[in-house]
Design a protein around this motif. Structure first.
Motif, PDB file in Angstrom:
ATOM      1  N   LEU A  61       8.371 -11.010   5.226  1.00 18.85           N
ATOM      2  CA  LEU A  61       8.585 -11.763   3.995  1.00 18.85           C
ATOM      3  C   LEU A  61       9.775 -11.260   3.187  1.00 18.85           C
ATOM      4  CD1 LEU A  61       4.850 -11.869   2.828  1.00 18.85           C
ATOM      5  CD2 LEU A  61       6.088 -13.615   4.117  1.00 18.85           C
ATOM      6  N   TYR A  62      10.048  -9.935   3.258  1.00 18.95           N
ATOM      7  CA  TYR A  62      11.046  -9.335   2.375  1.00 18.95           C
ATOM      8  C   TYR A  62      11.967  -8.413   3.162  1.00 18.95           C
ATOM      9  CZ  TYR A  62       7.668 -11.019  -0.982  1.00 18.95           C
ATOM     10  OH  TYR A  62       6.803 -11.820  -1.683  1.00 18.95           O
ATOM     11  N   GLN A  63      13.225  -8.377   2.739  1.00 20.66           N
ATOM     12  CA  GLN A  63      14.227  -7.490   3.326  1.00 20.66           C
ATOM     13  C   GLN A  63      14.346  -6.244   2.459  1.00 20.66           C
ATOM     14  OE1 GLN A  63      16.313  -7.771   6.160  1.00 20.66           O
ATOM     15  NE2 GLN A  63      16.879  -5.665   5.602  1.00 20.66           N
ATOM     16  N   THR A  80      14.460  -7.955  -1.184  1.00 18.65           N
ATOM     17  CA  THR A  80      14.843  -9.330  -1.495  1.00 18.65           C
ATOM     18  C   THR A  80      13.989 -10.281  -0.672  1.00 18.65           C
ATOM     19  OG1 THR A  80      16.588  -9.268   0.184  1.00 18.65           O
ATOM     20  CG2 THR A  80      17.227  -8.737  -2.087  1.00 18.65           C
ATOM     21  N   HIS A  81      13.672 -11.423  -1.259  1.00 18.19           N
ATOM     22  CA  HIS A  81      12.908 -12.443  -0.552  1.00 18.19           C
ATOM     23  C   HIS A  81      13.774 -13.003   0.580  1.00 18.19           C
ATOM     24  CE1 HIS A  81      10.721 -16.192   0.209  1.00 18.19           C
ATOM     25  NE2 HIS A  81       9.695 -15.624  -0.416  1.00 18.19           N
ATOM     26  N   ARG A  82      13.244 -13.040   1.791  1.00 20.05           N
ATOM     27  CA  ARG A  82      14.049 -13.403   2.956  1.00 20.05           C
ATOM     28  C   ARG A  82      14.576 -14.838   2.868  1.00 20.05           C
ATOM     29  NH1 ARG A  82      14.763 -10.069   7.064  1.00 20.05           N
ATOM     30  NH2 ARG A  82      13.402  -8.243   7.320  1.00 20.05           N
ATOM     31  N   GLN A  83      13.863 -15.745   2.229  1.00 17.27           N
ATOM     32  CA  GLN A  83      14.320 -17.130   2.141  1.00 17.27           C
ATOM     33  C   GLN A  83      15.138 -17.393   0.882  1.00 17.27           C
ATOM     34  OE1 GLN A  83      10.774 -19.518   2.530  1.00 17.27           O
ATOM     35  NE2 GLN A  83      10.780 -19.374   4.772  1.00 17.27           N
ATOM     36  N   LYS A  84      14.695 -16.860  -0.263  1.00 15.52           N
ATOM     37  CA  LYS A  84      15.350 -17.174  -1.530  1.00 15.52           C
ATOM     38  C   LYS A  84      16.342 -16.114  -1.988  1.00 15.52           C
ATOM     39  CE  LYS A  84      11.405 -19.881  -3.177  1.00 15.52           C
ATOM     40  NZ  LYS A  84      10.414 -20.064  -4.275  1.00 15.52           N
ATOM     41  N   THR A  86      15.720 -13.509  -3.751  1.00 19.93           N
ATOM     42  CA  THR A  86      15.348 -12.972  -5.057  1.00 19.93           C
ATOM     43  C   THR A  86      15.107 -11.465  -4.977  1.00 19.93           C
ATOM     44  OG1 THR A  86      14.227 -15.069  -5.493  1.00 19.93           O
ATOM     45  CG2 THR A  86      13.769 -13.246  -6.994  1.00 19.93           C
ATOM     46  N   LEU A  88      13.376  -8.038  -5.939  1.00 19.78           N
ATOM     47  CA  LEU A  88      12.049  -7.680  -6.439  1.00 19.78           C
ATOM     48  C   LEU A  88      11.801  -6.204  -6.165  1.00 19.78           C
ATOM     49  CD1 LEU A  88      10.239 -10.690  -4.734  1.00 19.78           C
ATOM     50  CD2 LEU A  88      10.502 -10.479  -7.211  1.00 19.78           C
ATOM     51  N   LEU A 136       4.088  -6.904  -5.968  1.00 22.63           N
ATOM     52  CA  LEU A 136       5.450  -7.081  -6.432  1.00 22.63           C
ATOM     53  C   LEU A 136       5.551  -6.970  -7.945  1.00 22.63           C
ATOM     54  CD1 LEU A 136       6.206 -10.096  -4.109  1.00 22.63           C
ATOM     55  CD2 LEU A 136       7.313  -7.870  -3.942  1.00 22.63           C
TER      56      LEU A 136
END
Length: 348
Positions: A61-63, A80-84, A86, A88, A136
């Motif tokens: 889900l997250y990088q 960071t959110h993998r798709q958006k 963002t 966090l 998160l």
């Protein structure tokens, strides 16, 4: 008791208004009710959160970008959110050292308190992976307060006052929810900028409902209130109160102003610095200050004497800081101290 309950902690269920020695932390019926309501509300939130956990591996889900912090029970990563994309902060707690209940408790306390500007915002996403539990929060990128406190110097006075005001407000917010923070120290204060215009409390694993019975299980540290260093008023332990946070705030404030602790342990029989402080405080003579207190003003003395009163019921609340903002807390180089014998504060 919700959260990381141990044999040393439990919530009182009997009436406490008849506690014989209120200086040892006796609760009124209203204070006990506040703590019980807080505990029940957290139980309900934990039950709901357990049903909505995301079951996935964090890397799916997250990088991961870089570590933000590492503690004894877990770590915080910038992700960071993998798709958006963002950014966090992700707090990750390994399963071998964290129960599901303990994770849900800290997660839900964060959700309960996160609306305050001086409290790290917790987002409503809990994740269960094969080896860990995670949740998160907003990312705070300038580290913690300990990195800014210069040894034997502290912080510039304006920054110290900004920190004090924000932390007092955050603790008031926590207390208004029937909770006691119990872990105030520079490592748990995140800074949003190097000048401390904005700071935020984090890490709520030790936060407990008011009235939770507690016994000291390790050696005292400077932030440990003296009532926890004495034999408990009941075999079960001491019912915790917001006055524990007031004591820790006083010690932290001293560190911000001086760059060192006022004592190692708040025990007169083992720590001469603490014994000197008690004698000085009992004398009512601010000008006869012990050596560690050189450099502070009578205004700071009055503030700290209130927060560091060894009697829990006489201790000033954290909100008392507001009355001292904008007034000098530290002597200028070469300044001669003047004392108003009427109230122990500096003459205008």
């Amino acid at each position: 008791m919700p959260g990381k309950q141990s044999d040393e902690e439990q919530l009182e269920v009997g009436a406490a208004e008849n506690r014989a020695d209120e200086d040892l932390g006796g609760l009124t019926a209203e204070e006990l009710r506040q703590g019980q309501e807080a505990a029940l509300a957290l139980e309900d939130m934990m039950a709901l959160s357990a049903q909505t956990l995301v079951r996935a591996e964090v890397d799916e889900l997250y990088q991961q970008v870089r570590p933000l912090g590492q503690g004894r029970f877990g770590r915080v990563l910038l992700v960071t959110h993998r798709q958006k994309g963002t950014p966090l902060a992700l707090k990750q707690l390994p399963k071998p050292s964290t129960s599901l209940r303990g994770f849900l408790y800290e997660f839900c306390v964060g959700l309960t308190l996160g609306a305050h500007p001086a409290v790290v915002t917790t987002y409503g996403i809990g994740i269960e992976s094969t080896d860990s539990y995670s949740f998160l929060t907003e990312p705070i990128l300038h580290g913690d307060l300990i990195s800014l406190i210069q040894p034997k110097v502290g912080l510039p006075q304006p920054a110290a006052q900004r920190c004090a005001a924000q932390l007092a407000s955050a603790l008031e917010h926590i207390h208004s929810h029937g909770l006691v923070y119990r872990d105030l120290k520079p490592e748990n204060v995140l800074v949003c900028d190097p000048a401390c215009w904005r700071v935020k409390l984090t890490d709520f694993g030790h936060t407990r409902p008011r009235g939770t019975l507690l016994r000291l299980t390790g050696p005292p540290i400077p932030y440990t209130a003296p009532e926890l260093c004495s034999p408990p008023p009941l075999p079960e332990g001491l019912p915790i109160q917001p006055s524990l946070d007031a004591w820790a705030l006083g010690v932290l404030l001293f560190c911000l102003l001086t760059g060192y602790f006022p004592w190692d342990q708040p025990m007169a029989e083992t720590d001469p610095f603490y014994e000197d402080f008690l004698l000085w405080q009992a004398s009512g003579q601010p000008q006869d200050r012990p050596q560690p207190w050189f450099g502070l003003t009578p205004v700071a003395d009055t503030l700290l004497w209130g927060l560091l009163d060894p009697r829990p019921r006489e201790r000033s609340p954290v909100s008392s800081i507001q009355s001292y903002l904008g007034r000098p807390w530290r002597q200028r180089e070469g300044e001669t101290e003047e004392v108003d014998k009427g109230d122990g504060e500096a003459e205008e």
